[in-house]
Design a protein around this motif. Structure first.
Motif, PDB file in Angstrom:
ATOM      1  N   PRO A 200       0.815  -1.225   0.000  1.00 51.31           N
ATOM      2  CA  PRO A 200       0.000   0.000   0.000  1.00 51.31           C
ATOM      3  C   PRO A 200       0.845   1.270   0.000  1.00 51.31           C
ATOM      4  O   PRO A 200       1.951   1.299   0.556  1.00 51.31           O
ATOM      5  CB  PRO A 200      -0.813  -0.124   1.290  1.00 51.31           C
ATOM      6  N   ALA A 201       0.334   2.305  -0.613  1.00 56.09           N
ATOM      7  CA  ALA A 201       1.012   3.602  -0.625  1.00 56.09           C
ATOM      8  C   ALA A 201       0.851   4.271   0.745  1.00 56.09           C
ATOM      9  O   ALA A 201      -0.128   4.016   1.450  1.00 56.09           O
ATOM     10  CB  ALA A 201       0.419   4.464  -1.728  1.00 56.09           C
ATOM     11  N   PRO A 202       1.813   5.131   1.097  1.00 55.77           N
ATOM     12  CA  PRO A 202       3.055   5.461   0.371  1.00 55.77           C
ATOM     13  C   PRO A 202       4.107   4.375   0.572  1.00 55.77           C
ATOM     14  O   PRO A 202       4.230   3.828   1.664  1.00 55.77           O
ATOM     15  CB  PRO A 202       3.488   6.772   1.023  1.00 55.77           C
ATOM     16  N   PRO A 279       3.923   1.920   5.287  1.00 50.93           N
ATOM     17  CA  PRO A 279       3.073   1.742   6.477  1.00 50.93           C
ATOM     18  C   PRO A 279       3.100   0.352   7.088  1.00 50.93           C
ATOM     19  O   PRO A 279       2.869   0.201   8.286  1.00 50.93           O
ATOM     20  CB  PRO A 279       1.669   2.087   5.951  1.00 50.93           C
ATOM     21  N   LEU A 280       3.396  -0.686   6.303  1.00 47.27           N
ATOM     22  CA  LEU A 280       3.449  -2.049   6.825  1.00 47.27           C
ATOM     23  C   LEU A 280       4.805  -2.393   7.431  1.00 47.27           C
ATOM     24  O   LEU A 280       4.960  -3.441   8.062  1.00 47.27           O
ATOM     25  CB  LEU A 280       3.144  -3.071   5.720  1.00 47.27           C
ATOM     26  N   GLY A 281       5.807  -1.536   7.224  1.00 54.15           N
ATOM     27  CA  GLY A 281       7.171  -1.897   7.568  1.00 54.15           C
ATOM     28  C   GLY A 281       7.821  -2.617   6.407  1.00 54.15           C
ATOM     29  O   GLY A 281       7.220  -2.799   5.334  1.00 54.15           O
ATOM     30  N   PRO A 282       9.059  -3.082   6.541  1.00 55.80           N
ATOM     31  CA  PRO A 282       9.761  -3.723   5.425  1.00 55.80           C
ATOM     32  C   PRO A 282       9.095  -5.031   4.996  1.00 55.80           C
ATOM     33  O   PRO A 282       8.630  -5.815   5.817  1.00 55.80           O
ATOM     34  CB  PRO A 282      11.152  -4.000   5.997  1.00 55.80           C
ATOM     35  N   ARG A 283       9.073  -5.247   3.669  1.00 55.81           N
ATOM     36  CA  ARG A 283       8.570  -6.489   3.090  1.00 55.81           C
ATOM     37  C   ARG A 283       9.436  -6.841   1.886  1.00 55.81           C
ATOM     38  O   ARG A 283       9.638  -6.013   0.981  1.00 55.81           O
ATOM     39  CB  ARG A 283       7.107  -6.361   2.633  1.00 55.81           C
TER      40      ARG A 283
END
Length: 422
Positions: A200-202, A279-283
């Motif tokens: 998801p953005a940003p 927003p989710l942190g590193p992936r």
């Protein structure tokens, strides 16, 4: 000079940097070409001085293994992505050769197994589904598109963003899957297609380059990608910018990268990770158990005084007793200047007029220009990083971020003048 040897599997892309460094250290090297590097377009002809796995050894792994034993190969390098699987197998089978965790080795090169291994280890990942053909697309994927979400389709085996596509409709989804599963994969054979949720953005994409030895992981550099999505949904990379080690995001990315390496059983050698963060942190979105491609390490060396390739060559020299083990390893890295690799791209079919290299090298901050495009030849719209490399790139440096942005923009404007749309 050491009596031991190093085998470099598919010494193309950044793999070309190893031979001169190892030879300077007095280390014997053996170059090996495989069919995978040829069919994928990583090379167009034989590598000078290299054995050919198919022509010279009949494609026999046992013959190759015997040759390595006879010539005292004690270390194996993956010279590029096509050679990763063979490199990993040889490391495990050669006596006294540093190797990765032998359990489920395909998790280091097949993204289906890769993301399954990350999930099993509890490493946060993007939801990913593997399908063998367009008829296997789960209803949930179509439902997500109907709710206005975007998905990413990519090959389970691949590199350089080839056939990685953003899709927004059911037709785009099935077409993208067919492109992967109905034709030969990048390295020959066939590949499953992965359907992955869109971060998801940003969101920002980073490249994290590490080196592992004795199970410990070192950070060599972090860079950030600037890119755009073409009208057909292909990801087109504009440039990669090196980040300062003290940038707030670097520590978070380093910790995440370490968990990825552990989950994939990486114990030795360089690794190149592409990681999305927001927003989710590193992936993790992509991984290669080899050095960063397109000659990136030589530019990292120019900016930091080290690189994955230089670090691995130092490690080999220490293992072989050619040099004493270093008593201190720097924690992280330091940039001497700001730097970026500008990748040439075109948004429509165009003919290269020639002469760009001579023009660009005179611009402020342009340290190196590698134009691969041939004068008078027509090229299709850029769809992947390999397409960009087939056109060219420029290494640009500056003393500040603003100055670097200005210089990179000027390079892109000037290079566009040397392509005539058709």
């Amino acid at each position: 000079m050491s009596d031991n040897s190093v085998l470099i599997v598919d010494p193309v892309s950044s793999g070309k940097l190893y031979p001169p460094l190892l030879e300077q250290l007095g280390i014997n090297i053996i170059r090996l070409d495989t069919e995978q590097s040829l069919v994928s377009g990583f090379r167009n002809g034989p590598t000078a001085g290299a054995l050919d796995f198919e022509a010279d050894l009949g494609g026999s792994y046992q013959q190759l293994l015997q040759l390595c034993v006879e010539r005292s190969v004690k270390y194996v390098v993956a010279g590029s992505e096509p050679g990763v699987e063979l490199c990993d197998r040889l490391r495990a089978d050669l006596p006294d050769c540093p190797a990765n965790d032998p359990t489920l080795p395909m998790r280091r090169w097949d993204k289906q197994h890769m993301f399954e291994a990350l999930a099993a280890a509890g490493v946060p990942t993007l939801a990913t589904r593997a399908v063998a053909n367009r008829d296997e697309v789960p209803a949930e994927a179509f439902a997500e598109l109907s709710r206005g979400r975007k998905l990413v389709v990519k090959p389970a085996r691949g590199a350089a963003s080839v056939d990685v596509r953003l899709v927004e409709t059911p037709t785009q989804l099935t077409d993208a899957i067919s492109t992967i599963t109905d034709s030969s994969a990048l390295f020959g054979g066939h590949s499953a297609a992965l359907i992955q949720e869109m971060y998801p953005a940003p969101r920002v994409e980073f490249a994290v380059d590490t080196f592992s030895a004795h199970g410990a992981h070192e950070l060599l550099c972090v860079s950030v990608y600037d890119k755009w999505v073409s009208g057909s949904g292909d990801f087109v990379y504009e440039r990669g910018r090196w980040l300062e080690h003290d940038d707030p995001i670097v520590g978070e990315l380093t910790d995440y990268a370490g968990s990825v390496l552990d989950a994939l059983g990486v114990r030795v050698g360089p690794a190149h990770m592409e990681i999305m963060s927001g927003p989710l942190g590193p992936r993790l979105i992509d991984f290669g158990a080899r050095a960063h491609g397109i000659g990136h390490p030589q530019h990292t060396y120019a900016l930091t005084g080290s690189s994955q390739v230089h670090r691995e060559c130092e490690h080999i020299a220490e293992l072989f007793g050619v040099r004493a083990p270093a008593t201190d390893r720097r924690a992280g890295y330091s940039l001497s200047r700001r730097g970026a690799l500008v990748l040439v791209s075109i948004d429509r079919q165009a003919r290269y007029l020639g002469g760009a290299e001579a023009d660009l090298i005179g611009l402020p901050g342009v340290v190196e220009v590698r134009m691969a495009a041939e004068q008078g030849r027509t090229y299709p719209a850029t769809k992947s990083m390999m397409d960009s490399v087939a056109l060219g790139l420029a290494f640009v440096v500056a003393d500040s971020a603003d100055e670097l942005d200005f210089r990179c923009t000027e390079v892109r404007k000037r290079v566009a003048d040397f392509f005539a749309p058709e």
